[in-house]
Write an enzyme that holds these catalytic residues in place. Structure first.
Site, PDB file in Angstrom:
ATOM      1  N   ASP A 159      10.042   0.709 -15.791  1.00 45.60           N
ATOM      2  CA  ASP A 159       9.211   0.178 -14.829  1.00 45.60           C
ATOM      3  C   ASP A 159      10.466  -0.320 -13.723  1.00 45.60           C
ATOM      4  O   ASP A 159      11.435  -0.742 -14.087  1.00 45.60           O
ATOM      5  CB  ASP A 159       8.561  -1.351 -15.114  1.00 45.60           C
ATOM      6  CG  ASP A 159       7.527  -1.846 -14.050  1.00 45.60           C
ATOM      7  OD1 ASP A 159       8.093  -1.975 -12.802  1.00 45.60           O
ATOM      8  OD2 ASP A 159       6.504  -2.038 -14.418  1.00 45.60           O
ATOM      9  N   CYS A 165     -12.247   4.956  16.827  1.00 45.83           N
ATOM     10  CA  CYS A 165     -12.849   4.419  17.895  1.00 45.83           C
ATOM     11  C   CYS A 165     -13.454   3.137  17.213  1.00 45.83           C
ATOM     12  O   CYS A 165     -13.553   2.088  18.094  1.00 45.83           O
ATOM     13  CB  CYS A 165     -13.827   5.084  18.602  1.00 45.83           C
ATOM     14  SG  CYS A 165     -13.218   6.449  19.497  1.00 45.83           S
TER      15      CYS A 165
END
Length: 1150
Positions: free
Chosen positions: A511, A639
């Site tokens: 990790d 938009c």
């Protein structure tokens, strides 16, 4: 009672699941856990992590060697000394959460004693004790949970009283949808916007707001959904007397309704149980499983109530249990309680058959065992139920939940009591279930844990308790079942990550992350003192403390294509399997691909709040993780973000885009302008030219205004009392913040309203401002408005930080001064323009195409003309500030900007915590779900160990058999509902390749002597069939190899999208020279010749090879496609790999 302080940083991921109200109720609740075996310690651990007020533990039982197989807080010294289990566990439980008081309960367990606790959990107690404890809880008004793990049989029972109120049954966000129509009739029909399904069910309660015309619905008391017509329509009862509906921006919102649940006490429910099914293939077995559990307790209670369970794999005593279970005293139904077992070789009983005698016998034989995975599952479910009783959130179990995992055990008759005899070591408890041979297989196996977060921590704990890679000294090595001789030799000569001990076994965990405070609520191997340390090394050390025998190695290396020289062929071939503990799809897909390539099992799991999943990837039989994919994430139209938001998610995304633009992209552009004289030429003609110039001008304008200036003579004469208490930097940044406010929340909104007035219509004549389009209103800056003040103060601090200085906003006075400075800033009034604003993304694309050069030339020229005035500031460097979800200042500003825009559009605002979650895409998480899914993973690993042992042959495995795919289980869980559903994994699809006579290929697993290559034969090909080639190999050698092995010519060779060879093109006369040239080139050289780029410097590359179909004599037959080989892995020779590394280094330098 004052509300307890909630640590919102440590519990941040959990609060996204529980909510502050439920978390507060938990923090006011004390819980008593009676029994501190493997189940009890799991429950206490989960309760402490999740932040109840206090956990009291009670268990004077002396620790034994059998306890060490599941209780991770007991040690060998505790077993040798017989330390009371509760006393031994107390110090380590107390370390988990400083906000939770963990203490011993040494008194009696009567009604007066338990009345101090909101919940009492009885763990693995004799039934008579459970009945007495439940009666005491009933008398005291405390909730009661029974939890027990008997080998591979787990059970949870709940009794929360005769009238328990569930405040939020599911925990899901209430549905909010845009309403497009409501009919006026006796049972009115509501239609929602087609962009989203309503997601409602009959009986759900809804209310309305913003409805036009039929205003009687707005703010109405909750109305029940009477029926659902389809995904976009439902009925809500009588609307006949209401005014007609008119199109607009109305919404329907689901209203969470409390649920009252009635429970029976344990003595009553024993006789008339209600079950929550976990395996839908076994629903008909629940009555038999319940009878078996009662039979086990009847056996245990024969000698006064405190006797033992059946001896491990003593068939005679198991038969006694079944006889007791079949009797009336255990609710059995005589001989029909259990299905007669089918003779070996016959078809198994149908899914709707009762629990088989064979399965019941297995469960009884292993009932005295302690299996850590089953303890994790039961402990997680029981802790979840206790927390429901404390918080009133989520639906409790009603009332019995059994997890019967008989398929995880060896078949009845495979083991004898001698196979499971105690050895006086820490695996005695597990050995009772699986025998010594399986235990030795586990102890000498090698597993790779990818990730050391919440799932990784639980996985390491589970591996340690099961004894993976943790042999008892002197027990003798067992060869890894998955290592070939060549791989073992390679592993023995390797070091670091490239080694994989063929005999010793090991667990490797990797990790790259470091420990943060927010990890502590569920990553239970970490403590506050570990914050900032590497996760992998810290987790490995904590795992070794739980089981000092384990061979665990920690790494901080990402598992990806660019680290294949670290996680090399020897590493993968030396593994027995992989446990993934990852938080992103890309990494999962890569690891999955490597497991398929090397034929390794993968145990994949993940969680999302109360939900979790487990997928078992079985070499040769199941599909892999990458075989299916989730639906693609739906992107929000540009938009919608720019002009027409309808949800808070839209305003949050808009705010994040603004944040990145003003604090990261603006600083990057300003730095580039200052450092690169060709910057203006570089951005000329780009679509974002004007936007980039505006940001550059804005940054330098702030920097120039922030520079201290000499006071004028008039100002000096007026005296210091007239001077602003703000620094020049603070004043400049406050002015910038006000200009941003005016532009974002006033002028742009006013322009939108001017372009599309209130009476605007679409081409179809319907109102423009309807459906998902909300008509906004401009905001006027108010220095007294808390949201406006937060925006200014946060924006000033970050703008100043970008300029390289600091402005304090930690006092009310400083915020007052900044808000006043912002209010005093002179801003230009709004002037409406005849400006075209795109209605949708299609119109936006057309507008951008028509604009051509990507910017208004005059506007760009005007901005560029301002730049020379900032010459004095051009030598500065500006800090690039990217959004960081865990930075409170970042989250505060982003939430303020999002909520101001939401206020523009009349969208319900969201607090900083929830805004942080959405903007940062934070995955909600709780400890119980994590422990539950990893427990299920552990059960699958136990099955894999038996398969790996069986494949070593009967001389080693005895009567232990390979587990078929039908014995494995994928799982889906949702502890909120509660749901724990297990299903058989999906089988991988296969295709058949017909090999002609003379083809020399022999599939893996078959010996050359067993295959007659002189005759045509069929080859069943799945995704698990792998073909390896060792370099160096030329293209001609590859073509010759394929024809010799498969009896067919090669049609094409590809690496991803690059075609290295195509038979049709190679046969063209005009390509003859190229074909001859490439035929003598090695595969990496051909790739470079085709693409102009060398292959990545990795040890291997995967080829897609398609064969040409055999020639047919009948010309009339339709031409068929040739078969595609399984993935062909081309392994680079050392010389080829050195050349690729040199090319990569040269490219990096360039």
């Amino acid at each position: 009672m004052a509300s307890p302080a909630i640590d919102q940083v440590q519990l941040s991921r959990q609060l996204y699941v529980m909510g502050m109200e439920a978390q507060t109720r938990m923090a006011q609740s004390d819980v008593l856990v009676v029994g501190m075996g493997g189940v009890g310690v799991e429950i206490a651990k989960n309760l402490a992590l999740m932040g109840v007020k206090g956990v009291a533990i009670h268990d004077p039982t002396p620790a034994s060697w059998a306890d060490l197989a599941s209780n991770f807080y007991l040690s060998e010294a505790d077993a040798e000394a017989g330390t009371p289990r509760a006393s031994a566990c107390l110090p380590k439980l107390a370390e988990l959460n400083s906000s939770v008081r963990v203490r011993l309960h040494t008194g009696s367990l009567g009604a007066t004693d338990v009345s101090r606790f909101a919940v009492v959990v009885g763990c693995c107690l004799p039934l008579a004790d459970q009945l007495a404890l439940n009666a005491a809880c009933r008398s005291a008004g405390s909730a009661f949970v029974l939890a027990e793990a008997m080998g591979a049989l787990g059970v949870v029972f709940c009794d929360f009283g005769s009238s328990f109120v569930v405040r939020d049954p599911t925990g899901e966000e209430p549905v909010v949808r845009v309403v497009t129509a409501v009919t006026s009739e006796a049972d009115g029909v509501v239609t929602v916007h087609p962009s989203e399904r309503h997601g409602l069910s009959p009986g759900d309660a809804v209310t309305f707001d913003g409805i036009q015309g039929m205003t009687e619905l707005n703010g109405c008391p909750p109305r029940r959904v009477t029926s659902v017509l389809d995904g976009h329509r439902f009925r809500i009862g009588d609307t006949s007397g209401f005014a007609p509906f008119q199109p607009g921006n109305g919404h329907v919102k689901q209203v969470v309704q409390p649920l009252t649940v009635s429970f029976e006490p344990l003595d009553v429910s024993l006789e008339r149980p209600t079950f929550v099914a976990t395996d839908f293939a076994k629903t008909s077995r629940l009555a038999g499983t319940h009878a078996l559990w009662r039979g086990l307790h009847a056996f245990r209670g024969r000698d006064g109530g405190a006797g033992r369970l059946p001896a491990a794999w003593d068939i005679g005593e198991a038969e006694e249990v079944l006889a007791l279970a079949e009797g009336e005293g255990c609710g059995g139904s005589g001989a029909s309680t259990f299905q007669a077992s089918a003779p070996e070789g016959c078809a198994p009983p149908p899914p709707d058959a009762p629990l088989s005698r064979e399965a019941a016998t297995r469960l009884a034989c292993a009932s005295s065992a302690t299996l850590s995975p089953m303890c994790s599952v039961v402990g997680a479910m029981a802790a979840s139920e206790a927390l429901k009783a404390c918080s009133g959130k989520f639906t409790p179990i009603s009332q019995w939940m059994y997890l019967e995992a008989s398929e995880a055990l060896p078949p009845a008759g495979a083991l004898t009591p001698a196979d499971c005899a105690a050895r006086g070591d820490r695996y005695d408890g597990q050995r009772r279930a699986v025998g010594s041979a399986v235990q030795d297989q586990l102890c000498h196996s090698s597993w790779f844990v990818v990730g050391a977060g919440a799932i990784g921590c639980e996985a390491l704990k589970t591996l340690a308790m099961m004894g993976v890679a943790a042999p008892i000294p002197g027990s003798g090595p067992a060869s890894s079942s998955s290592s070939s001789g060549a791989a073992a030799a390679a592993a023995d000569s390797s070091t670091a990550a490239g080694s994989a001990g063929a005999k010793a076994g090991r667990v490797v965990v990797t990790d790259m992350d470091s420990i943060e405070k927010s990890n502590l609520s569920r990553q239970f191997l970490f403590r506050a003192a570990d914050i900032g340390l590497p996760k992998s090394a810290t987790a490995a050390a904590a795992t070794a403390a739980m089981n000092p025998l384990i061979r665990v190695e920690a790494m901080e290396t990402r598992v990806a294509a660019d680290t294949e020289d670290v996680f090399d062929e020897a590493f993968w071939r030396g593994l027995d399997g992989v446990v993934t503990a990852l938080d992103n799809v890309e990494a999962r897909l890569y690891v999955d691909n490597r497991c398929v390539q090397f034929g390794k099992p993968m145990l994949e799991s993940g969680t999302l709040g109360t939900k979790g999943h487990v997928q078992v990837v079985l070499p040769g039989s199941s599909v892999s993780y990458g075989s299916t994919s989730d639906p693609a994430e739906v992107s929000v139209p540009v938009c919608t973000l720019k002009s027409f938001p309808s949800k808070i998610e839209h305003t949050i995304q808009w705010a994040r885009d603004w944040f990145e633009g003003e604090f990261a992209q603006a600083a990057e552009a300003a730095n580039a302008f200052a450092a690169d004289s060709a910057f203006l030429a570089t951005i000329a003609g780009t679509p974002t030219r004007v936007e980039t110039l505006e940001r550059v001008v804005g940054v330098f304008a702030s920097a120039s205004a922030a520079a201290p200036a000499q006071p004028s003579a008039a100002a000096a004469a007026a005296g210091a009392s007239a001077a602003s208490p703000l620094s020049p930097v603070a004043r400049a940044c406050a002015a910038w913040a006000r200009e941003q406010f005016e532009s974002l929340f006033n002028h742009r909104i006013a322009q939108l309203c001017h372009t599309f007035p209130a009476d605007a219509t679409n081409d179809d004549g319907l109102p423009f401002w309807s459906g998902t389009k909300r008509r906004p209103r401009p905001l006027a800056f108010d220095p007294a408005d808390p949201l406006h003040r937060t925006f200014v103060a946060s924006a000033v601090r970050l703008r100043a930080a970008m300029l390289g200085t600091e402005v304090q906003t930690d006092t009310e006075e400083s915020v007052d001064a900044l808000a006043a400075a912002a209010a005093a800033t002179t801003v230009a009034p709004f002037v409406a323009k005849d400006e075209q604003i795109a209605r949708d993304d299609e119109e936006l694309a057309a507008m951008q195409e028509a604009k051509g050069d990507g910017g208004d030339g005059d506007v760009a020229a005007g901005l560029e003309a301002r730049l020379p005035a900032f010459g004095a500031a051009k030598g500065r460097h500006f800090a690039v500030i990217a959004f960081e979800k865990d930075d409170d200042l970042h989250a505060s500003l982003l939430a303020a900007a999002s909520n101001l825009r939401a206020r523009n559009y009349g969208i319900e605002e969201l607090d900083v915590m929830q805004t942080r979650r959405i903007a940062g895409r934070i995955i909600p998480a709780i400890a119980t779900t994590t422990a539950l899914v990893v427990g299920l993973v552990g059960l699958e690993l136990l099955k894999l160990a038996q398969t790996q042992l069986a494949r070593r042959g009967p001389a080693v495995a005895g009567r232990v058999r390979t587990k078929p795919i039908t014995d494995h289980r994928d799982a889906f869980v949702n502890v909120a509902l509660p749901v724990l559903t297990v299903t058989e994994p999906m089988e991988c699809p296969a295709t058949t390749v017909r090999l002609p006579a003379g083809a020399k290929y022999v599939p893996p697993g078959l010996s050359a002597d067993a295959v007659d290559v002189s005759v045509a034969r069929e080859w069943r090909v799945t995704m698990w069939d792998a073909v390896d080639l060792k370099g160096p190999m030329t293209m001609q050698e590859l073509l010759d190899w394929a024809e010799e092995q498969f009896g067919m010519e090669v049609d094409s060779v590809n690496i991803e999208m690059a075609t290295l060879y195509n038979a049709t093109m190679a046969s063209m006369p005009m390509r003859a020279a190229v074909t001859r040239q490439r035929a003598s080139m090695t595969i990496p050289k051909v790739y470079e010749a085709v693409t102009g780029t060398p292959l990545p410097a990795q040890p291997s590359v995967q080829l897609l090879v398609t064969l040409a179909p055999p020639e047919e004599d009948d010309d009339d037959e339709e031409e068929e496609e040739g078969p595609e080989l399984p993935v062909v892995t081309y392994w680079m020779s050392p010389e080829e790999l050195d050349e690729l590394r040199a090319a990569s280094a040269t490219k990096a330098e360039a």
